[in-house]
Scaffold this active site. Structure first.
Site, short mmCIF file in Angstrom:
data_model
loop_
_atom_site.label_atom_id
_atom_site.label_comp_id
_atom_site.label_asym_id
_atom_site.label_seq_id
_atom_site.Cartn_x
_atom_site.Cartn_y
_atom_site.Cartn_z
N ARG A 273 0.85 -1.19 0.00
CA ARG A 273 0.00 0.00 0.00
C ARG A 273 0.89 1.25 0.00
O ARG A 273 1.21 1.81 1.04
CB ARG A 273 -0.91 0.00 1.24
CG ARG A 273 -2.04 1.03 1.18
CD ARG A 273 -2.86 1.01 2.47
NE ARG A 273 -3.62 -0.20 2.62
CZ ARG A 273 -4.86 -0.41 2.17
NH1 ARG A 273 -5.47 0.55 1.51
NH2 ARG A 273 -5.48 -1.55 2.37
N SER A 350 -10.25 -4.39 -9.78
CA SER A 350 -11.65 -4.11 -9.51
C SER A 350 -12.35 -3.78 -10.82
O SER A 350 -11.89 -2.92 -11.57
CB SER A 350 -11.81 -2.93 -8.54
OG SER A 350 -11.38 -3.29 -7.25
N ARG A 388 1.95 -3.21 -6.54
CA ARG A 388 1.21 -4.21 -5.77
C ARG A 388 1.26 -5.59 -6.43
O ARG A 388 1.42 -6.60 -5.75
CB ARG A 388 -0.24 -3.78 -5.57
CG ARG A 388 -1.07 -4.83 -4.84
CD ARG A 388 -2.45 -4.35 -4.48
NE ARG A 388 -2.41 -3.37 -3.41
CZ ARG A 388 -3.44 -3.11 -2.61
NH1 ARG A 388 -4.57 -3.75 -2.75
NH2 ARG A 388 -3.34 -2.20 -1.67
#
Length: 425
Positions: A273, A350, A388
């Site tokens: 993150r 997503s 990530r």
């Protein structure tokens, strides 16, 4: 943004969307402001009608009647001028409330409070089985000399990253592979900015509500976007496209910035993150048809899964519940990729379908086959986000001697190398 007429005619459906998406909004207040604004506009229109009628009487009036008519015209003009700020203020207040109205989720979306209530749909790929004690992402990077978290923290503060040597090349390889993958599937590659005006974040639906996550450059009235979706969504703002121009499909590569406000203490180790990263974003603008939108949703999801499969990474597909899907979305899926050191899946993609909610904010319209203006439907999905994705990539493909195996799909981008690093165990 929902159509105001729809809100008036379907208050119960909108209230339910507000409830299941946990949005802080009083629909009764919005509807009352709407009624008040309608009444104010009617009052203004009546005064304008009277003023116009009065002006027509003046030339035909007798000398005795004319002064009173002239004075009445002046009085009406002053009253209308005095009402202008009130009218603008009422319109702006209503718009601010309309910007907070969530979209109506599809009936298939599970109702839930947060990500704990998301529903796993399926798992893909085989989890790695190591005959040695595997290292985590930070241990791999540090043993290979591929990162320098201490020095970059002195430069940029915590949650920064710096990749060196083959890890820097691996990051670029992953991004270029994703761009090529999407280009081969008809998506137009874009290299776009992360610098945006405030209205672009309003257009995309990130504002109001997500202000604390965004870096602001106050002296220039600019902000740093957290995804290429934000600038791409405003490229055609206010334009009227033809039916033949649709669909527009983009693969946007940009830097991305997120303050991660409120996430102190969570996921701070290594590359999970960070505040600044690189991202390839899929974005689609298509005709105003749920059937068409859902078709593109499946394509975007298949693209993201195809990228993970090519990277030989195990993952699972989740359907997001109402409380974890965002205000503007009617449907959302997450892809989570396996992280061996944590023995868990972590979100890497997503996929979102927003109907015309985003387009109404942005003014994205087109003329359909009958020549009628329609608000387009929009969708977006991660292509790849780095660093990530490097976490599961390094951990799943690590080898006993400390080197990292390169998936076949990435080897052309790394000079044909099948292995990265030197034996260090």
């Amino acid at each position: 943004m929902l159509d105001l007429k729809f809100i008036r005619e379907n208050p119960d459906a909108v209230r339910e969307a507000i409830r299941v998406k946990n949005v802080a909004l009083n629909l009764g207040d919005l509807l009352q402001r709407d009624r008040d604004l309608v009444a104010l506009k009617q009052r203004v229109e009546a005064m304008q009608t009277e003023r116009n009628a009065n002006a027509k009487l003046v030339p035909r009036a007798s000398p005795e009647e004319r002064p009173a008519l002239i004075q009445r015209g002046k009085d009406l003009g002053e009253e209308l001028k005095a009402l202008e700020p009130e009218l603008r203020g009422a319109e702006d207040a209503l718009r601010q409330l309309l910007l907070r109205v969530p979209n109506i989720p599809l009936p298939s979306v599970p109702v839930g409070k947060d990500d704990e209530d998301n529903v796993e749909l399926r798992r893909e790929g085989t989890l790695p089985s190591f005959d040695f004690t595997p290292l985590d992402q930070v241990e791999i990077l540090e043993k290979q000399g591929w990162a320098d978290f201490e020095r970059v923290a002195r430069v940029s503060g915590s949650r920064s990253y710096l990749l060196k040597g083959e890890a820097a090349l691996l990051e670029m390889a992953v991004l270029m592979f994703a761009m090529d993958f999407l280009a081969q599937r008809g998506f137009t590659p874009l290299s776009t900015t992360a610098l945006v005006r405030r209205e672009t974040l309003v257009n995309s639906g990130h504002f109001p509500g997500d202000e604390e996550s965004v870096y602001k450059l106050g002296d220039d009235d600019l902000l740093l976007a957290g995804t290429a979706e934000v600038p791409i969504n405003s490229l055609y703002a206010g334009e009227q496209l033809s039916y033949e121009q649709l669909p527009l499909t983009f693969a946007g590569l940009s830097a991305a910035f997120r303050r991660e406000a409120g996430s102190a203490g969570r996921d701070v180790r290594g590359l999970i993150r960070v505040h600044e990263f690189r991202k390839v974003e899929q974005y689609v603008l298509c005709e105003a048809s749920q059937e068409e939108g859902l078709k593109w949703f499946d394509k975007l999801l298949a693209n993201a899964e195809g990228i993970l499969q090519a990277l030989e990474l195990p993952y699972r597909v989740l359907q997001n519940c109402t409380g974890d899907m965002g205000a503007g979305k009617v449907l959302m899926y997450d892809l989570e990729t396996w992280v061996p050191s944590e023995a868990k899946y972590r979100e890497t993609h997503s996929c979102s379908y927003l109907g015309d909610w985003q387009a109404r904010r942005t003014g994205l319209r087109y003329r359909d086959e009958a020549g009628k203006l329609q608000y387009a439907h929009t969708l977006n999905n991660t292509g790849i986000a780095s660093p990530r994705i490097l976490v599961p990539l390094l951990e799943n493909h690590q080898q006993r001697d400390g080197t990292v195996r390169v998936p076949a799909a990435l080897r052309p981008y790394l000079g044909g190398r099948a292995v990265l690093g030197q034996p260090v165990r």
